[in-house]
Design a protein around this motif. Sequence first.
Motif, PDB file in Angstrom:
ATOM      1  N   GLU A 175      79.011  67.630 108.299  1.00 36.03           N
ATOM      2  CA  GLU A 175      78.927  66.283 107.747  1.00 36.03           C
ATOM      3  C   GLU A 175      78.480  65.295 108.819  1.00 36.03           C
ATOM      4  O   GLU A 175      78.726  65.491 110.011  1.00 36.03           O
TER       5      GLU A 175
ATOM      6  N   LEU B 242      76.960  59.366 103.399  1.00 32.65           N
ATOM      7  CA  LEU B 242      77.327  60.584 104.099  1.00 32.65           C
ATOM      8  C   LEU B 242      76.329  61.687 103.766  1.00 32.65           C
ATOM      9  O   LEU B 242      75.822  61.752 102.646  1.00 32.65           O
ATOM     10  N   SER B 243      76.095  62.540 104.740  1.00 30.07           N
ATOM     11  CA  SER B 243      75.248  63.709 104.545  1.00 30.07           C
ATOM     12  C   SER B 243      76.027  64.957 104.913  1.00 30.07           C
ATOM     13  O   SER B 243      76.909  64.920 105.772  1.00 30.07           O
ATOM     14  N   CYS B 244      75.679  66.038 104.266  1.00 27.58           N
ATOM     15  CA  CYS B 244      76.292  67.327 104.581  1.00 27.58           C
ATOM     16  C   CYS B 244      75.175  68.359 104.586  1.00 27.58           C
ATOM     17  O   CYS B 244      74.586  68.654 103.536  1.00 27.58           O
TER      18      CYS B 244
ATOM     19  N   TRP C 245      82.715  66.812  97.424  1.00 24.36           N
ATOM     20  CA  TRP C 245      83.205  65.921  98.475  1.00 24.36           C
ATOM     21  C   TRP C 245      84.680  65.642  98.198  1.00 24.36           C
ATOM     22  O   TRP C 245      85.067  65.354  97.056  1.00 24.36           O
TER      23      TRP C 245
ATOM     24  N   TYR D 267      85.294  65.249 103.628  1.00 22.89           N
ATOM     25  CA  TYR D 267      84.879  66.627 103.804  1.00 22.89           C
ATOM     26  C   TYR D 267      83.914  67.030 102.704  1.00 22.89           C
ATOM     27  O   TYR D 267      84.116  66.681 101.538  1.00 22.89           O
ATOM     28  N   CYS D 268      82.902  67.801 103.059  1.00 23.52           N
ATOM     29  CA  CYS D 268      82.093  68.427 102.022  1.00 23.52           C
ATOM     30  C   CYS D 268      82.491  69.895 101.918  1.00 23.52           C
ATOM     31  O   CYS D 268      83.032  70.476 102.869  1.00 23.52           O
TER      32      CYS D 268
ATOM     33  N   THR E 291      84.189  63.990 108.422  1.00 23.22           N
ATOM     34  CA  THR E 291      83.655  62.815 109.100  1.00 23.22           C
ATOM     35  C   THR E 291      84.518  61.615 108.730  1.00 23.22           C
ATOM     36  O   THR E 291      84.886  61.431 107.569  1.00 23.22           O
TER      37      THR E 291
END
Length: 122
Positions: free
Chosen positions: A6, A20-22, A36, A95-96, A116
């Motif tokens: 993440e 956010l990116s994962c 998520w 969290y992803c 993250t």
Amino acid sequence: QVQLVESGGGLVQAGGSLRLSCAASSRSFSRSAMGWFRQAPEKEREFVAAMSWSGSITYYGDSVKGRFTISRDNAKNTVYLQMNSLTPEDTDVYYCAAGASTSRIASGYNYWGQGTQVTVSS
């Protein structure tokens, strides 16, 4: 094995936005449902959003409906969480997760990122 990383967390003022990116390491990402979740210290992990592998099914937690949007780019092996109208109550570690089916339950996912931190100041 799927590794998830993440990014995009940080400090933002109330009313602001973050994305956010994962990123997933495995080619099986395109066949995985993604979710998520968020968790504060000494609290249970809370469902935020989930999306099926095709993107045709999405679920959102009640506390984020209308403010957060989950999306994915299978060509980039990445899932996103756009968070708007943030409040201090959104402060958590996010969290992803990847799994075989689209689920609102944490135990429905097999792989997890390291998390993250998102902090929203008032």
